[in-house]
Design a protein around this motif. Structure first.
Motif, short mmCIF file in Angstrom:
data_model
loop_
_atom_site.label_atom_id
_atom_site.label_comp_id
_atom_site.label_asym_id
_atom_site.label_seq_id
_atom_site.Cartn_x
_atom_site.Cartn_y
_atom_site.Cartn_z
N ALA A 1 36.82 47.60 39.50
CA ALA A 1 36.23 48.60 40.02
C ALA A 1 36.52 49.05 41.31
O ALA A 1 36.74 50.46 41.81
N THR A 2 36.88 48.31 42.16
CA THR A 2 37.57 48.44 43.53
C THR A 2 38.77 49.13 43.49
O THR A 2 39.00 49.99 44.24
N GLY A 3 39.60 48.65 42.61
CA GLY A 3 40.80 49.44 42.22
C GLY A 3 40.76 50.58 41.89
O GLY A 3 41.33 51.66 42.19
N LEU A 4 39.64 51.08 41.05
CA LEU A 4 39.21 52.17 40.44
C LEU A 4 38.91 53.07 41.51
O LEU A 4 39.05 54.34 41.67
N ALA A 5 38.27 52.39 42.46
CA ALA A 5 37.49 53.50 43.80
C ALA A 5 38.79 53.80 44.54
O ALA A 5 38.85 54.97 45.09
N VAL A 6 39.90 53.08 44.62
CA VAL A 6 41.15 53.50 45.47
C VAL A 6 41.83 54.78 44.49
O VAL A 6 42.09 55.77 44.99
N HIS A 7 41.71 54.82 43.14
CA HIS A 7 42.23 55.73 42.21
C HIS A 7 41.38 57.02 42.59
O HIS A 7 41.96 58.24 42.90
#
Length: 325
Positions: free
Chosen positions: A26-32
């Protein structure tokens, strides 16, 4: 009803590899999405590539555990490049459709018999964590108390996952405070305005996709540390769970995905234990298996309510809401 077991089984998810893995993804998705405005519905593919990259490197090529993990991260970066080249010029729902399709393609590739020699198709891969467990710094024994009682290997899985999560959070925090992060937020709000200032919007989007993809692949590695890599774990429901977590904690926040993951899995585990027992005791007019399926119904309703009434999430700021363009 046995509320003791219900609360005990729920508390386990406060500090579990699943929670840590979802927090990372989800942290990676927050970047996206939260910072770059990329409507990515294929994060399951990044997690799958991280897990499979690690497992295949160890089992097939005899790589050291840490080399296998680096290969898994590289797989996430390579997939981001291959995905981004044809899709990053798409906007909003078109990008979402493309990324959903890409995620399903990756999952199906791991289930096909064509690559059975390396992926073991639908049966998945196991017994690749020997080297990782040999690096365990904790002596053999039992640690913790109550529902948080772990063997040395269980504790090592969680501590390693927590270390990776902290590093990812610090990385995102530093990047979003930098000039690069400010340009990314500008692209999220109005990419045409950023393009008019001479910035290469495509390059920034690609960089964001790679950074978020690598973090997602790290989540995939943490996800498979306890047991095995199974392709059925990477269905579209995983991606929608991640979106629920992201929106719950706050899409454009650094700590929001972690908070969202903890709250999501605590509520999910509580309902998954409570509803079947309610059905068994006659409080619900259905079987316990039918009651268990209600959990996903409630998750779907919660996602709808989040989007309608609190799209910025728990930690989000209304002044920094993300908009789908």
């Amino acid at each position: 009803m046995d509320f003791g077991s219900i609360f005990s089984n729920t508390a386990v998810y406060l500090f579990s590899p699943v929670t840590l893995a979802y927090a990372l993804a989800a942290t990676g998705l927050a970047v996206h999405f939260g910072y770059a405005g990329l409507l990515n519905f294929g994060m399951a593919a990044f997690m799958a590539l991280g897990g499979y990259g690690y497992a295949i490197s160890v089992l097939t090529f005899g790589a050291a555990w840490w080399v296998g993990m680096l290969i898994g991260l590289a797989g996430g970066a390579l997939f981001a490049i291959l995905l981004g080249i044809p899709t990053l010029r798409l906007r909003a729902d078109y990008l979402a459709i493309a990324t959903i399709a890409a995620g399903e393609i990756v999952r199906l590739l791991f289930t096909t018999q064509l690559f059975d020699e390396w992926t073991n198709s639908a049966d998945g891969l196991a017994q690749y964590n020997g080297g990782f467990r040999d690096a365990n710094p904790f002596p053999v024994g039992t640690y913790g108390f109550g529902p948080w009682t772990y063997t040395a290997n269980d504790l090592w899985n969680r501590v390693f996952g927590l270390i990776v999560l902290v590093l990812a959070i610090l990385l995102v925090w530093a990047l979003m405070r930098s000039p690069w992060g400010r340009v990314l937020k500008g692209i999220r709000e109005d990419e045409d305005a950023v393009r008019s200032l001479g910035k290469n919007v495509f390059a920034y989007k690609m960089q964001a996709l790679i950074v978020g993809g690598v973090i997602g692949a790290a989540g995939g590695i943490v996800f498979v540390l306890p047991s095995a890599v199974v392709p059925s774990s990477y269905t579209t429901s995983l991606t929608f769970f991640l979106w629920t977590i992201l929106l719950l904690g706050g899409a454009a926040t650094v700590l929001g995905p972690t908070l969202g993951a903890v709250l999501f899995w605590l509520v999910f585990a509580f309902l998954a234990n409570l509803l079947p027992q309610m059905a068994q005791n006659g409080y619900l007019p259905m079987s316990d298996s039918q009651a268990a399926t209600l959990v996903n119904v409630f998750i779907g309703i919660a996602l709808m309510l989040l989007v309608i009434f609190r799209p910025q999430g728990i930690l989000g700021d209304k002044r920094e809401m993300t908009f789908v363009k």
